[in-house]
Design a protein around this motif. Structure first.
Motif, PDB file in Angstrom:
ATOM      1  N   ASP A  12       0.843  -1.196   0.000  1.00 30.08           N
ATOM      2  CA  ASP A  12       0.000   0.000   0.000  1.00 30.08           C
ATOM      3  C   ASP A  12       0.880   1.248   0.000  1.00 30.08           C
ATOM      4  O   ASP A  12       2.075   1.196   0.292  1.00 30.08           O
ATOM      5  CB  ASP A  12      -0.958  -0.010   1.199  1.00 30.08           C
ATOM      6  CG  ASP A  12      -0.231   0.067   2.524  1.00 30.08           C
ATOM      7  OD1 ASP A  12       0.443   1.084   2.791  1.00 30.08           O
ATOM      8  OD2 ASP A  12      -0.317  -0.900   3.314  1.00 30.08           O
ATOM      9  N   ALA A  14       1.108   3.734   1.949  1.00 30.51           N
ATOM     10  CA  ALA A  14       1.689   4.137   3.228  1.00 30.51           C
ATOM     11  C   ALA A  14       3.014   3.425   3.466  1.00 30.51           C
ATOM     12  O   ALA A  14       3.998   4.031   3.895  1.00 30.51           O
ATOM     13  CB  ALA A  14       0.717   3.845   4.370  1.00 30.51           C
ATOM     14  N   TRP A  58       1.200   0.813  11.989  1.00 26.82           N
ATOM     15  CA  TRP A  58       0.676   0.253  10.751  1.00 26.82           C
ATOM     16  C   TRP A  58       0.939  -1.251  10.679  1.00 26.82           C
ATOM     17  O   TRP A  58       0.216  -1.980  10.026  1.00 26.82           O
ATOM     18  CB  TRP A  58       1.296   0.972   9.559  1.00 26.82           C
ATOM     19  CG  TRP A  58       0.559   0.807   8.271  1.00 26.82           C
ATOM     20  CD1 TRP A  58       1.052   0.333   7.091  1.00 26.82           C
ATOM     21  CD2 TRP A  58      -0.813   1.126   8.013  1.00 26.82           C
ATOM     22  NE1 TRP A  58       0.082   0.342   6.120  1.00 26.82           N
ATOM     23  CE2 TRP A  58      -1.086   0.817   6.665  1.00 26.82           C
ATOM     24  CE3 TRP A  58      -1.846   1.635   8.814  1.00 26.82           C
ATOM     25  CZ2 TRP A  58      -2.334   1.000   6.099  1.00 26.82           C
ATOM     26  CZ3 TRP A  58      -3.099   1.817   8.234  1.00 26.82           C
ATOM     27  CH2 TRP A  58      -3.325   1.508   6.895  1.00 26.82           C
ATOM     28  N   GLY A  62      -2.571  -2.202   9.743  1.00 20.12           N
ATOM     29  CA  GLY A  62      -2.507  -1.847   8.331  1.00 20.12           C
ATOM     30  C   GLY A  62      -2.982  -2.931   7.391  1.00 20.12           C
ATOM     31  O   GLY A  62      -3.666  -3.884   7.791  1.00 20.12           O
ATOM     32  N   SER A 201      -6.259  -1.152   0.626  1.00 19.01           N
ATOM     33  CA  SER A 201      -5.941   0.065   1.369  1.00 19.01           C
ATOM     34  C   SER A 201      -6.944   0.252   2.495  1.00 19.01           C
ATOM     35  O   SER A 201      -8.118  -0.093   2.384  1.00 19.01           O
ATOM     36  CB  SER A 201      -5.979   1.277   0.441  1.00 19.01           C
ATOM     37  OG  SER A 201      -5.009   1.157  -0.574  1.00 19.01           O
ATOM     38  N   MET A 206      -5.288   4.281   8.483  1.00 26.66           N
ATOM     39  CA  MET A 206      -4.090   4.996   8.061  1.00 26.66           C
ATOM     40  C   MET A 206      -4.096   6.425   8.623  1.00 26.66           C
ATOM     41  O   MET A 206      -3.073   6.914   9.138  1.00 26.66           O
ATOM     42  CB  MET A 206      -4.015   5.036   6.538  1.00 26.66           C
ATOM     43  CG  MET A 206      -2.713   5.567   5.975  1.00 26.66           C
ATOM     44  SD  MET A 206      -2.758   5.661   4.164  1.00 26.66           S
ATOM     45  CE  MET A 206      -3.062   3.941   3.725  1.00 26.66           C
TER      46      MET A 206
END
Length: 224
Positions: A12, A14, A58, A62, A201, A206
């Motif tokens: 992703d 991030a 994360w 995440g 995502s 996030m």
């Protein structure tokens, strides 16, 4: 635009953004320390602190390939994976391979140690210090500074091993790992169907992770 069904999200944005920001920050942190630009060094160090904290959060909430629990499960396949590497029978791994998991944890541990010790470090004449150094004695601050310096050597070694591993995968094993860390995508045909867990995502977690990380940096700034 519709997603390309022939390609699948592996990393992703991030994970990718944090990764490349860290790549930029590490040499800048080294350079600012070597040249004595300590105001810049502290600012960049706090930025790195925020990135490391975000990545740790994360890793808990995440996307699938970002989370630590699936990574830990892969450590149990390490012996089998190494055997396949030796026999040149390995295939692409959706996310981190068992060897890469060890590298990720080692690098994150070294980075976390580096930013944490930097917060409490005091230089030898007491003129330069981390933003939380007022919480510890001068002697303790000096101990943190010594660990900070020694740990950077470990961090540099781990980074060197990481780059070497990527080069081996690229030139010897013919597996390109850099491009997916830029685009986030790989060809779906690289993986068998059972290798494809849901990896989407997660904007709300996030944002929450980013806010918590930024708030932590602001608390340290105000404290210092």
């Amino acid at each position: 635009m519709m997603a390309d069904p022939a390609r699948i999200l592996v990393w992703d944005w991030a994970v990718r953004l944090v990764h490349w920001l860290m790549v930029i920050l590490v040499p800048l942190l080294w350079w600012t320390a070597e040249e004595g630009y300590m105001d810049w060094h502290r600012s960049l160090g706090l930025t790195m602190f925020g990135l490391v904290l975000f990545r740790l959060i994360w890793g808990l909430i995440g996307s699938w390939t970002a989370r630590f629990v699936p990574m830990l499960r892969r450590v149990g396949m390490l012996k089998s994976y190494i055997g396949k590497l030796r026999a040149r029978e390995h295939g692409p791994t959706f996310g981190h391979s068992p060897l890469a998991v060890l590298g990720v944890f080692a690098l994150l541990a070294a980075l976390a140690t580096q930013v944490t010790t930097g917060l409490f470090s005091v230089d030898i004449d007491g003129l330069e210090s981390g933003p939380l150094a007022i919480m510890v004695s001068f002697e303790t601050g000096r101990q943190f500074a010594e660990i900070h310096e020694l740990n950077f050597n470990l961090l540099a070694t781990l980074i060197g091993l990481h780059i070497t591993a990527i080069a081996i995968y690229h030139f010897v094993l013919k597996e390109k790992l850099v491009r997916p860390m830029v685009t986030g995508l790989r060809s779906r045909s690289d993986f068998s169907a059972e290798q494809l867990p849901e990896n989407r995502s997660r904007p709300i977690p996030m944002i929450a992770a980013a806010i918590l990380s930024l708030a932590s940096v602001m608390v340290i700034l105000n404290f210092g």
